[in-house]
Design a protein around this motif. Structure first.
Motif, PDB file in Angstrom:
ATOM      1  N   GLU A  38       0.832  -1.204   0.000  1.00  9.32           N
ATOM      2  CA  GLU A  38       0.000   0.000   0.000  1.00  9.32           C
ATOM      3  C   GLU A  38       0.869   1.257   0.000  1.00  9.32           C
ATOM      4  OE1 GLU A  38      -3.972  -1.886   2.124  1.00  9.32           O
ATOM      5  OE2 GLU A  38      -2.647  -0.599   3.285  1.00  9.32           O
ATOM      6  N   ALA A  39       1.966   1.232   0.785  1.00  8.25           N
ATOM      7  CA  ALA A  39       2.875   2.381   0.826  1.00  8.25           C
ATOM      8  C   ALA A  39       3.492   2.598  -0.550  1.00  8.25           C
ATOM      9  CB  ALA A  39       3.969   2.154   1.868  1.00  8.25           C
ATOM     10  N   ASP A  40       3.874   1.511  -1.216  1.00  6.32           N
ATOM     11  CA  ASP A  40       4.436   1.610  -2.562  1.00  6.32           C
ATOM     12  C   ASP A  40       3.421   2.195  -3.536  1.00  6.32           C
ATOM     13  OD1 ASP A  40       6.701   0.450  -1.606  1.00  6.32           O
ATOM     14  OD2 ASP A  40       6.767  -1.179  -3.065  1.00  6.32           O
ATOM     15  N   ALA A  41       2.185   1.702  -3.443  1.00  7.21           N
ATOM     16  CA  ALA A  41       1.147   2.155  -4.376  1.00  7.21           C
ATOM     17  C   ALA A  41       0.848   3.636  -4.152  1.00  7.21           C
ATOM     18  CB  ALA A  41      -0.116   1.321  -4.193  1.00  7.21           C
ATOM     19  N   LEU A  42       0.795   4.062  -2.874  1.00  4.12           N
ATOM     20  CA  LEU A  42       0.518   5.458  -2.572  1.00  4.12           C
ATOM     21  C   LEU A  42       1.647   6.343  -3.091  1.00  4.12           C
ATOM     22  CD1 LEU A  42      -1.233   7.577  -1.165  1.00  4.12           C
ATOM     23  CD2 LEU A  42       0.091   7.170   0.914  1.00  4.12           C
ATOM     24  N   PRO A  51       8.811   3.248  -7.231  1.00  4.35           N
ATOM     25  CA  PRO A  51       9.742   3.198  -6.089  1.00  4.35           C
ATOM     26  C   PRO A  51      10.774   2.079  -6.196  1.00  4.35           C
ATOM     27  CG  PRO A  51       7.499   2.560  -5.426  1.00  4.35           C
ATOM     28  CD  PRO A  51       7.420   3.067  -6.834  1.00  4.35           C
ATOM     29  N   SER A  52      10.448   1.012  -6.927  1.00  4.68           N
ATOM     30  CA  SER A  52      11.384  -0.122  -6.991  1.00  4.68           C
ATOM     31  C   SER A  52      12.680   0.259  -7.716  1.00  4.68           C
ATOM     32  CB  SER A  52      10.727  -1.323  -7.668  1.00  4.68           C
ATOM     33  OG  SER A  52      10.610  -1.089  -9.051  1.00  4.68           O
ATOM     34  N   ASP A 131      10.954   8.540  -9.799  1.00  8.89           N
ATOM     35  CA  ASP A 131      11.182   7.215  -9.211  1.00  8.89           C
ATOM     36  C   ASP A 131      11.869   7.347  -7.847  1.00  8.89           C
ATOM     37  OD1 ASP A 131      10.140   6.133 -11.549  1.00  8.89           O
ATOM     38  OD2 ASP A 131      12.099   5.708 -12.437  1.00  8.89           O
ATOM     39  N   MET A 132      12.851   8.233  -7.795  1.00 14.40           N
ATOM     40  CA  MET A 132      13.611   8.424  -6.551  1.00 14.40           C
ATOM     41  C   MET A 132      12.692   9.008  -5.467  1.00 14.40           C
ATOM     42  SD  MET A 132      16.575   7.688  -5.659  1.00 14.40           S
ATOM     43  CE  MET A 132      16.661   7.618  -3.889  1.00 14.40           C
ATOM     44  N   ALA A 133      11.859   9.971  -5.855  1.00 13.61           N
ATOM     45  CA  ALA A 133      10.927  10.580  -4.896  1.00 13.61           C
ATOM     46  C   ALA A 133       9.953   9.518  -4.390  1.00 13.61           C
ATOM     47  CB  ALA A 133      10.165  11.741  -5.553  1.00 13.61           C
ATOM     48  N   ALA A 134       9.495   8.657  -5.295  1.00 12.25           N
ATOM     49  CA  ALA A 134       8.563   7.591  -4.902  1.00 12.25           C
ATOM     50  C   ALA A 134       9.225   6.694  -3.863  1.00 12.25           C
ATOM     51  CB  ALA A 134       8.141   6.769  -6.120  1.00 12.25           C
TER      52      ALA A 134
END
Ligand code: HEC
Length: 140
Positions: A38-42, A51-52, A131-134
């Motif tokens: 959920e944290a990744d999706a948000l 984020p990956s 991506d880095m911010a995610a």
């Protein structure tokens, strides 16, 4: 004469307990995994980033050389502030309010925000900055 089930009853209860504890453990692990997803999706939704890809980007652009970043093996530099609790920070670089858009802006070109800042503009692309911010926003 041993009572029927007396001994067995205890064994069965022990087995039931082990099974129940196992299930509780599996549930806790599943919940943790779900929270992480959920944290990744948000984070992905807030930044339009992935984020990956954060760890590879942090190594490529030297972020991990100046910042201690959880989940990324680097020299754990102390030139910049540790980025562990970034999501809880109010200001970025002491200047920008900490919103996803400002975080992307800062990562992409900190000197455009503050020409005096010690953080260099690294040449990271907008896409990679997202991506880095995610990734950073998944850190709590
Ligand atoms: C040469 C060292 C250096 C490199 C490389 C570097 N930073 Fe920084 N970073 C800093 C310093 C110093 C600050 C504090 C700047 C300030 O307050 O003006 C900072 C601030 C930040 C902040 C704001 C944190 C806060 O609490 O204000 C973020 C986010 C950040 N850096 C992310 C990154 C990312 C992502 C990369 C890689 C693309 C990166 N940095 C590369 C030195 C660096």
């Amino acid at each position: 004469m041993p009572s029927p089930g007396g001994h067995h009853g205890g064994t069965l209860a022990a087995i039931a307990l082990v099974v129940a504890l196992g299930a509780a453990g599996a549930t806790a692990a599943a919940l943790k995994l779900r929270r992480e997803r959920e944290a990744d999706a948000l984070a992905a939704r807030l930044t339009q980033g992935d984020p990956s890809r954060g760890p590879a980007i942090a190594l490529q652009y030297g972020c991990a050389g100046c910042h201690a970043i959880p989940g990324i093996r680097g020299p754990g530099g102390r030139v910049g502030p540790p980025l562990a609790d970034l999501g809880a920070r109010v200001y970025l670089g002491g200047r920008l309010t900490n919103t996803p858009g400002n975080l992307i802006r800062w990562i992409e070109d900190p000197r455009a925000v503050d020409p005096q800042t010690a953080m260099p503009t690294t040449g990271i692309s907008k896409r990679e900055a997202r991506d880095m911010a995610a990734y950073l926003l998944t850190l709590r």
